[in-house]
Scaffold this active site. Structure first.
Site, PDB file in Angstrom:
ATOM      1  N   THR A 236      37.075  46.425  35.031  1.00 31.64           N
ATOM      2  CA  THR A 236      37.675  46.301  34.359  1.00 31.64           C
ATOM      3  C   THR A 236      37.016  44.998  32.851  1.00 31.64           C
ATOM      4  O   THR A 236      37.646  45.130  32.587  1.00 31.64           O
ATOM      5  CB  THR A 236      39.126  45.366  35.342  1.00 31.64           C
ATOM      6  OG1 THR A 236      39.256  45.959  36.550  1.00 31.64           O
ATOM      7  CG2 THR A 236      39.677  44.280  34.480  1.00 31.64           C
TER       8      THR A 236
ATOM      9  N   HIS B  21      26.330  12.656  20.131  1.00 31.41           N
ATOM     10  CA  HIS B  21      27.583  11.926  19.489  1.00 31.41           C
ATOM     11  C   HIS B  21      27.757  12.995  17.702  1.00 31.41           C
ATOM     12  O   HIS B  21      26.185  13.046  17.416  1.00 31.41           O
ATOM     13  CB  HIS B  21      28.112  11.072  19.295  1.00 31.41           C
ATOM     14  CG  HIS B  21      28.557   9.769  17.736  1.00 31.41           C
ATOM     15  ND1 HIS B  21      29.929   9.961  18.485  1.00 31.41           N
ATOM     16  CD2 HIS B  21      28.802  10.173  16.768  1.00 31.41           C
ATOM     17  CE1 HIS B  21      30.592   9.913  17.226  1.00 31.41           C
ATOM     18  NE2 HIS B  21      29.908   9.689  15.839  1.00 31.41           N
TER      19      HIS B  21
ATOM     20  N   ILE C 164      46.638  36.317  31.417  1.00 37.24           N
ATOM     21  CA  ILE C 164      46.603  37.463  30.258  1.00 37.24           C
ATOM     22  C   ILE C 164      48.105  37.567  29.403  1.00 37.24           C
ATOM     23  O   ILE C 164      47.377  37.571  28.587  1.00 37.24           O
ATOM     24  CB  ILE C 164      46.539  38.312  31.105  1.00 37.24           C
ATOM     25  CG1 ILE C 164      45.308  38.668  31.542  1.00 37.24           C
ATOM     26  CG2 ILE C 164      46.732  40.389  30.651  1.00 37.24           C
ATOM     27  CD1 ILE C 164      44.895  39.811  33.544  1.00 37.24           C
TER      28      ILE C 164
HETATM   29  C1  LIG Z   1      43.551  41.544  30.321  1.00 38.27           C
HETATM   30  C2  LIG Z   1      42.284  41.380  30.974  1.00 38.27           C
HETATM   31  C3  LIG Z   1      42.046  39.693  30.465  1.00 38.27           C
HETATM   32  C4  LIG Z   1      40.548  39.016  31.607  1.00 38.27           C
HETATM   33  N1  LIG Z   1      40.273  38.037  31.322  1.00 38.27           N
HETATM   34  C5  LIG Z   1      39.224  37.410  31.896  1.00 38.27           C
HETATM   35  C6  LIG Z   1      38.482  36.762  31.781  1.00 38.27           C
HETATM   36  O1  LIG Z   1      38.791  36.250  30.632  1.00 38.27           O
HETATM   37  N2  LIG Z   1      37.922  35.687  33.112  1.00 38.27           N
HETATM   38  C7  LIG Z   1      37.796  36.189  33.972  1.00 38.27           C
HETATM   39  O2  LIG Z   1      37.225  35.605  34.668  1.00 38.27           O
HETATM   40  N3  LIG Z   1      38.306  37.003  34.655  1.00 38.27           N
HETATM   41  C8  LIG Z   1      39.595  37.849  33.725  1.00 38.27           C
HETATM   42  N4  LIG Z   1      40.164  38.731  33.855  1.00 38.27           N
HETATM   43  C9  LIG Z   1      39.492  39.535  35.420  1.00 38.27           C
HETATM   44  C10 LIG Z   1      38.647  40.190  35.574  1.00 38.27           C
HETATM   45  O3  LIG Z   1      38.658  41.324  35.269  1.00 38.27           O
HETATM   46  C11 LIG Z   1      38.390  40.462  36.783  1.00 38.27           C
HETATM   47  O4  LIG Z   1      38.992  39.523  37.527  1.00 38.27           O
HETATM   48  C12 LIG Z   1      37.015  41.352  37.109  1.00 38.27           C
HETATM   49  O5  LIG Z   1      37.004  42.489  36.507  1.00 38.27           O
HETATM   50  C13 LIG Z   1      36.974  41.553  38.597  1.00 38.27           C
HETATM   51  O6  LIG Z   1      35.903  42.015  39.120  1.00 38.27           O
HETATM   52  P1  LIG Z   1      35.458  42.848  40.017  1.00 38.27           P
HETATM   53  O7  LIG Z   1      34.235  43.166  40.564  1.00 38.27           O
HETATM   54  O8  LIG Z   1      36.396  42.344  41.347  1.00 38.27           O
HETATM   55  O9  LIG Z   1      36.337  44.256  40.119  1.00 38.27           O
HETATM   56  P2  LIG Z   1      36.902  45.330  38.756  1.00 38.27           P
HETATM   57  O10 LIG Z   1      35.969  44.347  37.283  1.00 38.27           O
HETATM   58  O11 LIG Z   1      37.826  45.188  39.217  1.00 38.27           O
HETATM   59  O12 LIG Z   1      36.085  46.361  39.200  1.00 38.27           O
HETATM   60  C14 LIG Z   1      36.059  47.554  39.523  1.00 38.27           C
HETATM   61  C15 LIG Z   1      35.358  48.730  39.351  1.00 38.27           C
HETATM   62  O13 LIG Z   1      35.738  49.627  40.354  1.00 38.27           O
HETATM   63  C16 LIG Z   1      35.501  51.405  40.264  1.00 38.27           C
HETATM   64  N5  LIG Z   1      35.843  51.578  41.979  1.00 38.27           N
HETATM   65  C17 LIG Z   1      37.731  51.304  41.288  1.00 38.27           C
HETATM   66  N6  LIG Z   1      37.259  52.073  42.564  1.00 38.27           N
HETATM   67  C18 LIG Z   1      36.653  52.885  43.187  1.00 38.27           C
HETATM   68  C19 LIG Z   1      35.826  54.464  44.004  1.00 38.27           C
HETATM   69  N7  LIG Z   1      36.646  54.305  44.826  1.00 38.27           N
HETATM   70  N8  LIG Z   1      34.918  54.495  43.414  1.00 38.27           N
HETATM   71  C20 LIG Z   1      33.991  54.536  42.198  1.00 38.27           C
HETATM   72  N9  LIG Z   1      34.597  53.683  42.247  1.00 38.27           N
HETATM   73  C21 LIG Z   1      35.610  52.848  42.113  1.00 38.27           C
HETATM   74  C22 LIG Z   1      36.314  50.604  38.814  1.00 38.27           C
HETATM   75  O14 LIG Z   1      36.620  51.777  37.600  1.00 38.27           O
HETATM   76  C23 LIG Z   1      35.643  49.377  38.433  1.00 38.27           C
HETATM   77  O15 LIG Z   1      35.226  49.643  37.625  1.00 38.27           O
HETATM   78  C24 LIG Z   1      41.106  39.484  32.903  1.00 38.27           C
HETATM   79  C25 LIG Z   1      41.414  40.715  33.523  1.00 38.27           C
HETATM   80  C26 LIG Z   1      42.292  40.807  32.706  1.00 38.27           C
HETATM   81  C27 LIG Z   1      42.983  42.704  32.963  1.00 38.27           C
END
Ligand SMILES: Cc1cc2nc3c(=O)[nH]c(=O)nc-3n(C[C@H](O)[C@H](O)[C@H](O)COP(=O)(O)OP(=O)(O)OC[C@H]3O[C@@H](n4cnc5c(N)ncnc54)[C@H](O)[C@@H]3O)c2cc1C
Length: 465
Positions: free
Chosen positions: A45, A444, A188
């Site tokens: 994401t 500074h 967001i």
């Molecule tokens: C618009 C927006 C802006 C954001 N801005 C920020 C920011 O500035 N700073 C910040 O810290 N956070 C931000 N976030 C939040 C951040 O994106 C998430 O907290 C972060 O991506 C979480 O990481 P993760 O690895 O847990 O999961 P994710 O990044 O969601 O990754 C999970 C992955 O698992 C894959 N997946 C899921 N199920 C399966 C499956 N069964 N088999 C194979 N693959 C699978 C998905 O396709 C995905 O690629 C933002 C979110 C959004 C939507």
């Protein structure tokens, strides 16, 4: 059905910041690692539809806004300033694609098997990998669930993946909407609302609570709201959205006790839901909790031996760097027996202009917890670098324990607050007192001097105010 089995020390499900970071750290520690991702691009994401594309658009729209609104005050006169939205969106895509390729290169460097497809459990230690009608079986000593989250909606809000959509659509509108409604005044909503406001949309933010950014320090959030309102964001707080629908060539958002709001685009930014569906958790006897999160202990272990979870799919703030820290701690614990995340020191940043950043506890939390604290506040208008930059709005607020002087929280509203908060997070990670920061020499003229001054203010001895 499965036609082959490949075995790994560790299989990671999800190549977001939590999953891919964990995979790299595990490979560094000598494990054989496979990382399964259902999307063609790595990065999750955060990279594909979150942190990075939103920041690319925030940067570009800020430059456009500055060129139109502020450069003349610097003595820089431009002719007509025009928006080239396709180029702006194309630049964002290139950044995302380049970084995603970079993760692929890192996987090669660390000999991590990149496995494309959807993962689901067959049994503890065994996964099915499904990809375009083909199924493979994989096995591992350890399996880490890092499947992240997806946007939530509200009852009555009919998402059409176009005009009524989530952040994913709002990162790629093909034209600047004349009127845009943002449902939800969280990070967001405010960031993407700011992007389209700067590009010319009339933006109305509807928020159920009577304040913006409910998790941030209330005083800082109130000041941020005033500044964002001056930039043209219209806030309707205490507004309960009952529904949203497309009606002919526009959208209508129905609210309780208020007139409906019309818009060309509606962004639903009311939070995110953990991705647990389709993982086959029932096959290993794992049931998500009532918030759909996977329950883990302090070592990120689920109740099933050898199965772990981190990131947005478990409890805690949904932040990329929190997911990364957890990924590293989880695999370090598996290999070395030790791994730890300090949840008191996780910064949180909202990338509006000015930025809003915090680490540690807010004044409200300290009051609720009955902790006596001293407060130091320093306004950026008294900081020479902020004045020189032409961005002197905002403040630094430092909260320190009344008895020990240990820093308990730092809250910043101001230019580059997201960069400045790193000093506060580092200081707090080392258990620093406000006196420690006050006695640290800061260059500074820098914005960081405002942190030193806030630390001095805790003891009532600021120099520049
Ligand atoms: C618009 C927006 C802006 C954001 N801005 C920020 C920011 O500035 N700073 C910040 O810290 N956070 C931000 N976030 C939040 C951040 O994106 C998430 O907290 C972060 O991506 C979480 O990481 P993760 O690895 O847990 O999961 P994710 O990044 O969601 O990754 C999970 C992955 O698992 C894959 N997946 C899921 N199920 C399966 C499956 N069964 N088999 C194979 N693959 C699978 C998905 O396709 C995905 O690629 C933002 C979110 C959004 C939507």
């Amino acid at each position: 059905m499965p036609n082959s089995t490949q075995h790994f020390d560790l299989l990671v499900i999800g190549a977001g910041p939590g999953g891919y970071t964990a995979a790299i750290r595990a490979a560094q520690l000598g494990l054989s690692v496979g990382c399964i991702e259902k999307e063609p691009a790595l990065g999750g994401t955060c990279l594909r539809i979150g942190c990075i594309p939103s920041k690319a658009l925030l940067e570009s729209s800020e430059l456009y806004w500055e060129a139109k609104q502020s450069l003349a005050a610097h003595g820089v006169r431009l002719g007509q300033v025009d928006l080239d939205l396709p180029t702006m969106l194309g630049r964002k895509e290139q950044i995302v694609q380049g970084l995603a390729r970079g993760i692929g290169e890192l996987f090669k460097k660390h000999k991590i098997a990149r496995l494309e497809g959807l993962a689901s459990f067959i049994a503890p230690g065994r996964l099915r990998l499904s990809r375009t009608g083909e199924e493979t079986e994989l096995s591992a000593d350890h399996i880490l669930i890092a499947t992240g989250s997806r946007s939530r909606s509200l009852p009555g809000v009919e998402l059409d993946s176009d005009r009524i959509g989530t952040s994913t659509e709002a990162l790629s509108y093909g034209a600047v909407p004349k009127r845009m409604v943002v449902i939800g005044a969280g990070a967001i909503g405010l960031e993407l609302g700011s992007v389209w406001r700067r590009l010319g949309a009339k933006v109305t933010v509807l928020e159920y609570f009577d304040r913006i950014l409910p998790e941030m320090d209330a005083g800082i959030a109130a000041e941020a709201q005033k500044i964002l309102a001056k930039q043209g964001l219209e806030f309707r707080l205490g507004t309960r959205v009952l529904g949203a629908r497309v009606a002919g060539d526009h959208c209508v958002v129905e609210c309780a006790d208020a007139a409906p709001v019309e818009a060309d685009r509606v962004l639903v930014a009311v939070g995110r839901a953990p991705n647990t569906e389709g993982l086959g958790l029932e096959a290993i006897g794992l049931k998500p909790n009532d918030r759909d999160q996977i329950e883990v202990n302090e070592h990120f272990e689920t109740s099933v031996p050898g199965v772990y979870a981190i990131g947005d799919v478990i409890r805690g703030p949904m932040l990329a760097h929190k997911a990364e820290e957890e990924g590293v701690a989880c695999v370090e614990r598996i290999v070395t027996g030790y791994g730890h995340v300090n949840y008191d020191c996780i910064p949180n940043v909202v990338y509006t202009q000015p930025e809003i950043a915090s680490v540690g506890r807010t004044e409200e939390q300290l009051k609720q917890q009955g902790i006596k604290y001293r407060k130091g506040v320093f306004q950026f208008r008294a900081n020479s670098r902020a004045r020189a930059a032409g961005h002197s709005e905002g403040q630094v607020k430092m909260l320190a324990d009344a008895e020990t002087d240990r820093i308990l929280g730092v809250h910043i509203l101001g230019l580059h607050a997201g960069e400045l908060i790193a000093e506060a997070a580092a200081a707090m990670s080392f258990g620093a007192s406000s006196e420690d920061v006050a006695r640290t020499c800061h260059a500074h003229p820098t914005l960081a001097e405002a942190i030193k001054e806030a630390a001095l203010a805790v003891d009532g001895r600021t120099i520049n105010s």
